[in-house]
Design an enzyme around this catalytic site. Structure first.
Site, PDB file in Angstrom:
ATOM      1  N   GLU A   1      -0.209  -0.775 -10.007  1.00  0.00           N
ATOM      2  CA  GLU A   1       0.169  -2.046  -9.398  1.00  0.00           C
ATOM      3  C   GLU A   1       1.678  -2.270  -9.523  1.00  0.00           C
ATOM      4  O   GLU A   1       2.292  -2.897  -8.652  1.00  0.00           O
ATOM      5  CB  GLU A   1      -0.618  -3.176 -10.067  1.00  0.00           C
ATOM      6  CG  GLU A   1      -0.697  -4.447  -9.266  1.00  0.00           C
ATOM      7  CD  GLU A   1      -1.553  -4.346  -7.992  1.00  0.00           C
ATOM      8  OE1 GLU A   1      -2.292  -3.363  -7.809  1.00  0.00           O
ATOM      9  OE2 GLU A   1      -1.439  -5.260  -7.166  1.00  0.00           O
TER      10      GLU A   1
ATOM     11  N   GLU B   1       0.833  -1.207   0.000  1.00  0.00           N
ATOM     12  CA  GLU B   1       0.000   0.000   0.000  1.00  0.00           C
ATOM     13  C   GLU B   1       0.866   1.256   0.000  1.00  0.00           C
ATOM     14  O   GLU B   1       0.502   2.269  -0.601  1.00  0.00           O
ATOM     15  CB  GLU B   1      -0.962   0.000   1.195  1.00  0.00           C
ATOM     16  CG  GLU B   1      -1.924  -1.195   1.241  1.00  0.00           C
ATOM     17  CD  GLU B   1      -2.738  -1.409  -0.033  1.00  0.00           C
ATOM     18  OE1 GLU B   1      -3.001  -0.414  -0.749  1.00  0.00           O
ATOM     19  OE2 GLU B   1      -3.079  -2.568  -0.343  1.00  0.00           O
TER      20      GLU B   1
END
Lengths: 497, 497
Positions: free
Chosen positions: B290, B261
């Site tokens: 990502e 994260e």
């Protein structure tokens, strides 16, 4: 347009407005509790866009047409209230020209900056022209909304619809002299002691949650956080959040804040869900809202039975403390005239408000010039409270309200105390074992009473009508004075002449 | 309309959309981290109204006129990118009929409910008709948006604009066989040990914050909270919030989530602020996003030098532990083929994605019927991973994506791994002392590189072009395979044939 169709169309819009208000409420709560330091600018943009989208939806001419159509129809009580409430909002959103809205926004922003500076330097002169400008534009705005009414009545409508200058003037004058009498009597007696003890903040947290829960606050429909200036935000009856502030050396200061905000939150959690989407599932006024917070904070939360219950909780968390319920009771009810409103005790507080109300009224009626404000302020403080502010920062410049254009807002605070006093008097009569229940920590009977009589009424009627429905034609001023003499007078050993 | 006027009008709208997105982001974050249990229904209404207001603003025909006017004008690079990005959003918002939008929303809602039930009972049959319906409507939607393109390409545009079926097909086929080869080799060797130790959660908290801060996450422009399913939300580059989950018996699981994260958040915090309000100050694609999370989680965060640095931090917080950097390194890089995607290791993970991509493509090209899905799924798991799911709940029903209509979403995960591998290869070449810096906890050089090459590019170009600009014509598949063989192969003692 058929009446069912108009009602359906109107509630579609009202539901949107409630959702936008709720979203804005989340953003505001987050800003004061969770937002990282650098997030402020983006948050300002987000909130401004939401405000604009809400305004566009409300000010849509279609809303006017729907209100006209419904005005000619047979309506039930909720529909009538919805039309009345929406009519007021619609008038404020549409009768003021966009040019004036912009001028006011700019003037408020400038005045706020000027006030921050002026307060720092205790320099009223530099703030005066901004205040003059704001007054002029606010008067223009009030006339645009309804030229047929007293401009102060038009302003009061935003905070306490149903309340008028005429009703306030009489109540506040009688309250003023009654309070002065009590304060003079108390001043002849020795001062009550303060609680001089430290309570570590980390252990206060759980205690405050316990208190809020015991009073009836539903943590499944809310949460308790810390904020610099405690506040409550109701996003929906199922999401009502309170904030508080803990002080290691002032357990009563923090506790009073928590109980006050819990009072606000209980009102919001108790609003009539069945009427969501109609502009009726909302608090009836700021004053009535304040009556709920003050009722719990003062009438209940500063009573000896409450402190007797609280002492047990406190000693579980702070077994080492020697502080007793009686210590807390005396300390919480000290009367100490001062210059600062937000630090005032329960007795002197209302005089701070009355000073502001009288001055606002003189300003809006053209009987006082802005340049003469400090003198008018200081003269009243000397006359009503027996004290003269040492400077304008601690006098006429102390509050943020005027700098942000919030005129006619102050009276709601004292209206809250007046209503709360009549609720207290009525409740004591209707529930004979009230205080023994409170001493046992059984607050359900109090909350149940408020829920039925006030919270579930939403904004079906205006606050004065709701209050009349609950307490009849009681004299709020007399109720407040009787209550203060009974509690504070007794503590100081003086009796009402 | 003049070009400057059109640009000014367009950016006014884009700024509103950014503010609405930001507000919706706050509501979503709050829902998953702070909202009281009973607040869900009201939150749903608030979010639906914001979504509708945003849609109305974007789908306004005026946006189409502005895009047309700007399409005929001389534009700079940012303006060109803004027009390209907005054109895509506008097409999606306007070309799909309101009737189809409603049908899709209903079908998604029904399918989600059906999926929850079906997964509980491992009963694909009951879910199949819903999936058929969703596929049919999604195909209809893709055709409405652009009938001239492969429908899967149209769907990919929402997540990874610039990426096509043609490019994915080739990369994924080569990756599949390369990964199978590595997995077969690893399977011949003894399994690596896991870390069998408990780390009390209350002490993990500070450690995770330390790690995020060390990697470069700015806590003045963000915060770290706990959530059931970790996620990151970027409300604005100055307000980017991460969430994580702590596991007492799995320190690596929680740490991997936090570093993942943090990777997402560093991208969001590094977006080009100067281009706010133009639709260009945003991530270029899900796959590129990502790539940032996976780069930090895997390339950096599962490396031995990282664990050597981390060991020092860990031992300050957990001085009693006997766990070493080498223990963590081995445990973090175990290869264990399984049936569940979200529990997969770095090597097998991409095979889970490739199964889904191949099946989605067959469905959208009409080469596979929904009723044959479980068999097609299980056959591929057996062929690629050497394992057959024991039931559909742990097989074809495991992911929420399809039930909510998110087709063509999965490839972004593997695109992220592919991009990250090429970033890693390039970075190692450009910064010879990379690993010794990381071992010393000096992550600034890595972040600086990503900031300049990727974060500050925003969505000026599509992700494939951004990546090409950073790494040239590198073969991402070869980079990923080489990296995995070098790390996992070495740990298991196998070398690439």
């Amino acid at each position: 347009m058929s009446s069912p169709q108009a009602w359906s169309d109107l509630t579609t819009i009202l539901r949107d407005l409630e959702a936008i208000d709720g979203a804005a409420g989340v953003l505001g709560w987050d800003q004061q509790t969770m937002m990282p330091r650098r997030g402020g600018a983006a948050r300002g943009e987000q909130m401004a866009v939401l405000a604009r989208l809400g305004h566009e939806r409300l000010a849509d001419p279609k809303v006017g047409e729907l209100l006209d159509a419904l005005g000619k129809s047979e309506l039930d009580a909720v529909q009538k209230a919805a039309v009345r409430n929406t009519r007021r909002h619609y008038a404020r959103a549409t009768r003021v020209s966009p040019a004036l809205v912009t001028k006011l926004a700019v003037a408020q922003s400038d005045a706020f900056e000027a006030w921050v500076q002026a307060k720092q330097r205790s320099d009223f002169e530099s703030f005066a022209p901004h205040l003059e400008k704001l007054l002029e534009l606010t008067l223009e705005r009030a006339r645009a909304i309804d030229p047929s009414r007293h401009p102060y009545d038009v302003l009061l409508d935003e905070f306490d619809p149903g309340t008028t200058v005429a009703s306030l003037r009489g109540m506040f004058a009688r309250l003023r002299s009654g309070l002065s009498e009590l304060i003079r009597a108390v001043a002849t007696r020795p001062q009550l002691p303060y609680v001089d003890a430290r309570f570590p903040v980390d252990r206060q947290r759980g205690l405050h949650s316990d208190v809020a829960r015991a009073l009836g606050y539903d943590f499944e429909a809310g949460r308790l956080d810390e904020a610099e200036h405690p506040f409550t935000v109701g996003l929906h009856p199922h999401d009502v959040r309170i904030t508080t502030h803990f002080y290691e050396d002032d357990i009563l200061g923090g506790l009073g804040g928590t109980v006050h905000e819990t009072g606000h939150a209980l009102y919001e959690q108790g609003l009539p869900l069945d009427w969501r989407g109609t502009n009726v599932c909302r608090a009836a006024s700021f004053g009535l809202h304040e009556s709920q917070s003050r009722f719990w904070e003062n009438f209940v939360g500063r009573s000896l039975p409450f402190f007797r219950w609280f002492e047990g909780r406190m000693k579980q968390v702070f077994p080492e403390t020697a502080v007793t319920a009686e210590d807390l009771y005396r300390a919480a009810n000290r009367v100490v005239p001062g210059t600062i409103r937000v630090k005032a005790d329960e007795v002197t507080y209302n005089l701070h408000i009355i000073v502001r109300f009288e001055i606002e009224l003189e300003l809006f009626e053209g009987r006082l010039a802005v340049r003469d404000l400090p003198a008018a302020w200081n003269r009243r403080y000397q006359e009503y409270l027996g004290i003269t502010p040492p400077n304008d920062a601690e006098g006429v410049l102390q509050d943020v309200h005027w700098s942000s254009g919030a005129f006619a807002y102050f009276p709601s605070y004292t209206l809250g105390n007046l209503y709360a006093a009549s609720f207290g008097a009525t409740l004591q009569r209707e529930i004979p074992d009230l205080w023994s229940r409170i001493e046992q920590g059984d607050f359900a009977v109090v909350l149940g009473w408020l829920r039925e009589k006030i919270h579930r009424q939403g904004h079906l009627n205006d606050a004065p009508d709701i209050v009349r429905g609950v307490v009849g034609d009681r004299d709020h001023v007399e109720d407040l004075l009787a209550y203060l003499w009974a509690r504070h007078g007794a503590l100081y050993g003086v009796t009402r002449p």
